[in-house]
Each structure stands twice: as C-alpha cells, then as structure tokens.
Design an enzyme around this catalytic site. Structure first.
Site, PDB file in Angstrom:
ATOM      1  N   ASP A  15       0.823  -1.218   0.000  1.00 41.76           N
ATOM      2  CA  ASP A  15       0.000   0.000   0.000  1.00 41.76           C
ATOM      3  C   ASP A  15       0.856   1.267   0.000  1.00 41.76           C
ATOM      4  O   ASP A  15       0.660   2.163   0.825  1.00 41.76           O
ATOM      5  CB  ASP A  15      -0.922   0.017   1.225  1.00 41.76           C
ATOM      6  CG  ASP A  15      -1.821  -1.202   1.308  1.00 41.76           C
ATOM      7  OD1 ASP A  15      -2.277  -1.672   0.255  1.00 41.76           O
ATOM      8  OD2 ASP A  15      -2.071  -1.670   2.431  1.00 41.76           O
ATOM      9  N   GLU A 223     -11.630   1.186  -4.046  1.00 44.18           N
ATOM     10  CA  GLU A 223     -10.813   1.569  -2.891  1.00 44.18           C
ATOM     11  C   GLU A 223      -9.570   2.302  -3.387  1.00 44.18           C
ATOM     12  O   GLU A 223      -9.395   2.551  -4.570  1.00 44.18           O
ATOM     13  CB  GLU A 223     -10.413   0.329  -2.071  1.00 44.18           C
ATOM     14  CG  GLU A 223      -9.542  -0.661  -2.822  1.00 44.18           C
ATOM     15  CD  GLU A 223      -9.243  -1.914  -2.016  1.00 44.18           C
ATOM     16  OE1 GLU A 223      -9.772  -2.062  -0.895  1.00 44.18           O
ATOM     17  OE2 GLU A 223      -8.489  -2.784  -2.525  1.00 44.18           O
TER      18      GLU A 223
END
Length: 322
Positions: A15, A223
């Site tokens: 991430d 997302e």
C-alpha cells in the site's frame, strides 16, 4: 521496460503512499505479516499491526527502512487491522492518517503526529470524528489547504454507510443499475486533526457526463483513492477492486465531479492493487505493490516504483502490471 524490483525485500511492504518532504522521498507502507488468518472477501487475512516508513534521496537510490513508526498497541481506540495509511506535512509536523477497526469491528480513520517524517508517531486518543471506512489520502492543494479522501467497498465497509448511518447488514455493493458509490472527501482543519466541514461524496462520471453505475466494474470506484494535481487539473486515481485495475479520472475541484479517463496500471500479481503518484525532480513516478516477492501470496506484498509517462494531451500512458 525492465521489471521493477522491490524497494525492500527484508519485509513485506504494501500500500505505498509516497510523499516528498524537504526534497526527500518518503514511502508510508503497510507492513504485511502472515498471521494464519484464513482468506476471505472482507480481507480478514490482512491483519497488519504496524506501519513502516521507507525513504530515499532519489529514485533508484539506496532505500532506508526506518522501522515500525506506529504500532497497533499504541492506538488507544483501535482493535485490529492497520490498513493503508498516508501522511501530510504542515508547520514542521508530520501527520499520519490511518484506518483501523475499533472494538465494535467498525473501520474508523485515526491520526498520529510526529516532529519527523519518519516518526515515531503518537496517535490521538480517538478517531477523527465522523470518519469511517479505509484508505485515507491526504492531498495538499496549491493554496496550502489539505483534504482527506477515503473509502473502500466490501471489507472496507463504505457500503455500510450509504444512508449516513452504519448498517452492518448492507449488501457489499449497490445493485446493478444503481449509482456506484464514490470516495468521500473533506477539507481538514488547520490543526490537521479533524474535518473542517461535512464529509461529501465524490462523483465519478463517464465522458458523456453520466455517473458511473455499480455494474461498471472496470471503471467504478472500489478503494485506494489517490489525488494529485498536474497542469492545473485534479487527478483522482483508484483501484477497481475485483477487476484489479488502477484507473483515473480528472476534474476541476478536489470535490469533483471527476470524468473517467483511462487505466494507469493493469492487474499485478496478487488480488489487491494499490498505488501513489508523485512528481520527483520534474518527472512523475508510480509507486505500487504486487505479490511477486512472496510467490503470489496475496496478503504478502512488496512495494515497487516505475516512471509514469504522459502523452502531449496530458493523458497517462498505461503501465503493465506484469
């Protein structure tokens, strides 16, 4: 183009949210670990408990892992799952925005502060009021105002807030024919610890000006919202989730609406795809993750970076995830 190598290979760093503070590149990363939690569609196997910061003085230069900068044990309100975070810098302090599930199993967004971009960070005693869901992006506009964008479907719980109140029984996505859900956005207060205004939904439109529908799975938001600005335009990029793309849309305001433009990154190895886009020394770079370091284990990912190119009209040249 040569296949990028992981920035680090001694941990699983995922991430990646890259920022340039004071001329140095900082990558705020989730720290993947194998806890033995069975895989499920809500991401229970992503059971991270701390964050790491990686830094370098140039792309391709030596990478320093500054270690764990915030641990779940040091967040008073959080119970589990430290998912993707981001950071902002203001007036000599660095603010780390992060999601975690509270003791009722509801994702909230917290903030922790430090006098250094590499921590250690001290978490506020409670999550940001009126925050929910996952994947915060802390965007700084040209006038110095900061905005927080966030949201994620399925395990990220955004769909449970569709009515403005938490509904644990809500379906994972709106039905076909219904408008797709958009990320949320709000300007941050000057103290960077809370919202300065009510949270609003960000609309994503097709090129005919029509809002995207829930069944449009290769374009709809899922997302990993990220915002940057190039050529005076706001660029919103995000993951499409179960179609495994990073795509982008452009607009004239950090609140949108944004018009869908195309694909930034095709599917990578592993289920999830997550990214950030930053300018370094006049060139643009895409930070992303895949599961190549673990041999394809989707919850054990590694961070990579590659140059991002634009056509003369400003559109992004798609990067191959493999």
């Amino acid at each position: 183009m040569a296949t990028p190598k992981p920035l680090v290979d001694h941990i699983y760093a995922a991430d990646p949210r890259a920022r340039v503070f004071g001329g140095r590149i900082y990558v705020y990363a989730s720290h993947d670990v194998d806890t033995g939690v069975p895989e499920d569609d809500d991401g229970g196997h992503f059971a991270m408990t701390d964050y790491h910061v990686l830094s370098m003085d140039r792309i391709g230069g030596p990478v320093t892992d500054h270690g764990a900068v915030l641990d779940l044990r040091d967040v008073p309100w959080a119970a589990r799952q430290l998912w993707s975070e981001d950071a902002a810098s203001r007036d000599g302090r660095t603010y780390l925005y992060f999601p975690a599930k509270d003791r009722e199993g509801v994702f909230r967004i917290g903030v922790a502060t430090s006098v250094s971009p590499v921590g250690p960070f001290v978490a506020e005693p409670a999550p940001i009021a009126d925050s929910f869901s996952i994947d915060p992006c802390a965007f700084r506009d040209d006038d110095g105002a900061h905005y927080l964008l966030y949201g994620g479907l399925w395990g990220g719980q955004l769909q449970r807030w569709r009515t403005g109140r938490y509904d644990p029984g809500a379906p994972r996505e709106p039905a076909d024919g219904v408008l797709a859900l958009g990320p949320r956005a709000a300007r941050l207060r000057d103290d960077m610890l809370g919202f300065a205004e009510p949270v609003r939904e960000v609309a994503i439109l097709d090129r005919d000006g029509r809002p995207l529908l829930a069944q449009d799975r290769e374009r709809r938001f899922f997302e990993a919202a990220w915002m940057h600005k190039r050529g005076g335009r706001y660029v919103l990029s995000y993951s499409t989730g179960d179609t495994h793309l990073i795509v982008y849309a452009t607009g004239d305001s950090p609140y949108g609406p944004f018009t869908f433009q195309g694909t930034v990154l095709t599917p990578v190895r592993g289920w999830t795809t997550h990214h950030s886009i930053v300018e370094v020394a006049g060139r643009w770079y895409l930070f992303f993750h895949d599961a190549s370091l673990s041999g394809g284990r989707t919850h054990l990912r590694c961070t990579k970076v590659t140059e991002l190119h634009h056509r003369p009209d400003g559109s992004i040249v798609t990067v191959s995830g493999t």
